[in-house]
Design a protein around this motif. Sequence first.
Motif, PDB file in Angstrom:
ATOM      1  N   GLU A   1       0.863  -1.177   0.000  1.00 24.00           N
ATOM      2  CA  GLU A   1       0.000   0.000   0.000  1.00 24.00           C
ATOM      3  C   GLU A   1       0.901   1.228   0.000  1.00 24.00           C
ATOM      4  N   ALA A   2       1.314   1.695   1.167  1.00 25.08           N
ATOM      5  CA  ALA A   2       2.253   2.820   1.200  1.00 25.08           C
ATOM      6  C   ALA A   2       3.688   2.339   1.358  1.00 25.08           C
ATOM      7  N   ALA A   3       3.892   1.415   2.282  1.00 29.15           N
ATOM      8  CA  ALA A   3       5.250   0.970   2.592  1.00 29.15           C
ATOM      9  C   ALA A   3       5.176  -0.408   3.226  1.00 29.15           C
ATOM     10  N   LEU A   4       6.323  -1.048   3.286  1.00 27.13           N
ATOM     11  CA  LEU A   4       6.407  -2.375   3.881  1.00 27.13           C
ATOM     12  C   LEU A   4       7.769  -2.515   4.533  1.00 27.13           C
ATOM     13  N   VAL A   5       7.792  -3.068   5.740  1.00 26.65           N
ATOM     14  CA  VAL A   5       9.061  -3.342   6.412  1.00 26.65           C
ATOM     15  C   VAL A   5       9.143  -4.837   6.692  1.00 26.65           C
ATOM     16  N   THR A   6      10.295  -5.392   6.421  1.00 24.74           N
ATOM     17  CA  THR A   6      10.558  -6.805   6.674  1.00 24.74           C
ATOM     18  C   THR A   6      11.714  -6.898   7.656  1.00 24.74           C
ATOM     19  N   ILE A   7      11.561  -7.728   8.678  1.00 22.66           N
ATOM     20  CA  ILE A   7      12.634  -7.920   9.660  1.00 22.66           C
ATOM     21  C   ILE A   7      12.972  -9.397   9.756  1.00 22.66           C
ATOM     22  N   TRP A   8      14.244  -9.657  10.007  1.00 20.80           N
ATOM     23  CA  TRP A   8      14.727 -11.026  10.203  1.00 20.80           C
ATOM     24  C   TRP A   8      15.422 -11.108  11.552  1.00 20.80           C
ATOM     25  N   TRP A   9      15.309 -12.276  12.192  1.00 21.73           N
ATOM     26  CA  TRP A   9      15.981 -12.467  13.476  1.00 21.73           C
ATOM     27  C   TRP A   9      16.499 -13.897  13.569  1.00 21.73           C
ATOM     28  N   ASP A  10      17.353 -14.129  14.554  1.00 21.25           N
ATOM     29  CA  ASP A  10      17.923 -15.452  14.727  1.00 21.25           C
ATOM     30  C   ASP A  10      17.219 -16.193  15.862  1.00 21.25           C
ATOM     31  N   ASP A  11      17.759 -17.346  16.249  1.00 19.78           N
ATOM     32  CA  ASP A  11      17.092 -18.175  17.255  1.00 19.78           C
ATOM     33  C   ASP A  11      17.198 -17.594  18.659  1.00 19.78           C
ATOM     34  N   ARG A  12      17.954 -16.521  18.836  1.00 17.43           N
ATOM     35  CA  ARG A  12      18.008 -15.813  20.123  1.00 17.43           C
ATOM     36  C   ARG A  12      17.052 -14.627  20.148  1.00 17.43           C
ATOM     37  N   MET A  13      16.223 -14.502  19.113  1.00 15.34           N
ATOM     38  CA  MET A  13      15.293 -13.380  18.953  1.00 15.34           C
ATOM     39  C   MET A  13      16.041 -12.065  18.790  1.00 15.34           C
ATOM     40  N   ALA A  14      17.253 -12.142  18.273  1.00 19.40           N
ATOM     41  CA  ALA A  14      18.048 -10.946  17.988  1.00 19.40           C
ATOM     42  C   ALA A  14      17.887 -10.588  16.517  1.00 19.40           C
ATOM     43  N   LEU A  15      17.529  -9.348  16.245  1.00 19.95           N
ATOM     44  CA  LEU A  15      17.383  -8.911  14.865  1.00 19.95           C
ATOM     45  C   LEU A  15      18.730  -8.993  14.141  1.00 19.95           C
ATOM     46  N   THR A  16      18.662  -9.418  12.892  1.00 27.29           N
ATOM     47  CA  THR A  16      19.875  -9.552  12.090  1.00 27.29           C
ATOM     48  C   THR A  16      19.875  -8.613  10.885  1.00 27.29           C
ATOM     49  N   SER A  17      18.706  -8.275  10.358  1.00 30.30           N
ATOM     50  CA  SER A  17      18.619  -7.349   9.232  1.00 30.30           C
ATOM     51  C   SER A  17      17.173  -6.896   9.072  1.00 30.30           C
ATOM     52  N   ALA A  18      17.009  -5.821   8.318  1.00 32.07           N
ATOM     53  CA  ALA A  18      15.677  -5.302   8.030  1.00 32.07           C
ATOM     54  C   ALA A  18      15.697  -4.638   6.669  1.00 32.07           C
ATOM     55  N   ALA A  19      14.556  -4.648   6.001  1.00 29.67           N
ATOM     56  CA  ALA A  19      14.411  -3.991   4.703  1.00 29.67           C
ATOM     57  C   ALA A  19      13.102  -3.212   4.688  1.00 29.67           C
ATOM     58  N   ILE A  20      13.173  -1.979   4.250  1.00 23.98           N
ATOM     59  CA  ILE A  20      12.007  -1.114   4.124  1.00 23.98           C
ATOM     60  C   ILE A  20      11.782  -0.844   2.641  1.00 23.98           C
ATOM     61  N   VAL A  21      10.536  -0.971   2.200  1.00 23.48           N
ATOM     62  CA  VAL A  21      10.173  -0.663   0.817  1.00 23.48           C
ATOM     63  C   VAL A  21       9.137   0.454   0.850  1.00 23.48           C
ATOM     64  N   MET A  22       9.390   1.512   0.082  1.00 20.11           N
ATOM     65  CA  MET A  22       8.479   2.651   0.014  1.00 20.11           C
ATOM     66  C   MET A  22       7.866   2.722  -1.390  1.00 20.11           C
ATOM     67  N   ALA A  23       6.547   2.808  -1.466  1.00 18.69           N
ATOM     68  CA  ALA A  23       5.879   2.935  -2.757  1.00 18.69           C
ATOM     69  C   ALA A  23       6.262   4.258  -3.423  1.00 18.69           C
ATOM     70  N   GLU A  24       6.313   4.248  -4.727  1.00 16.81           N
ATOM     71  CA  GLU A  24       6.741   5.434  -5.473  1.00 16.81           C
ATOM     72  C   GLU A  24       5.726   6.571  -5.401  1.00 16.81           C
TER      73      GLU A  24
END
Length: 228
Positions: free
Chosen positions: A142-165
Amino acid sequence: MSRRAALILAGLLATEAPAQQADWLATTGKLSGEDFYRLVSCRALPGGPCTLDPVRWPPEKAIDLRVALLDPPPGYPQGTARRMSVALDHAIAEINSVGAALRLRRVAAAAAADITVHLPRVPEGGLITGTGIEGVDGSPIEAALVTIWWDDRMALTSAAIVMAETIPPADILPIMLEELTQAMGLMTDIRNPLYDSLSVLAEDSNSVAHLGPQDREALRRHYPGGSP
């Protein structure tokens, strides 16, 4: 009309593609600081149990989180690209001002970043293409989307944000701030008319361009030990 952001959650060790899910809870009235924090950090209704395990950047990474705005594809509107860049600088400054044990810095697009911001040539309501991220390309936006990844310790490892044009210029600053705040692990928005002017995590409003008092408190609680 509210332009919604969406959230994709993906455990790093999962074998299937990340799944998009509703990322808000409805409440009424003013929430206590405790109830607000538990809602945004572990998806708990006031007085209810957590329904998600909290995730956060590990301390050694949280104090130097690298954020990159990737170069848009050919033909992307230059004015929109400039507004996206200004909005990202604003969002980083807002989060850094909170006093949490959290420090973000912008790095070049070619650098290895913990959080990447993507500007595909995709309108609101379209399907994302061109990020190269499995489970993100092909997802509706719709407007934007954020994706987050984490490991087995529930620690975030990376994230990606996508913004609609095609986000309207007035909405870019609030939406970028919301997405970057969610990428800190505050994953659940609040649907409550009272918060439409009080929190960047309000589900039905894009009018808040600065972190509200409870947004700031939630970040400090999620990353304690920072400087006032």
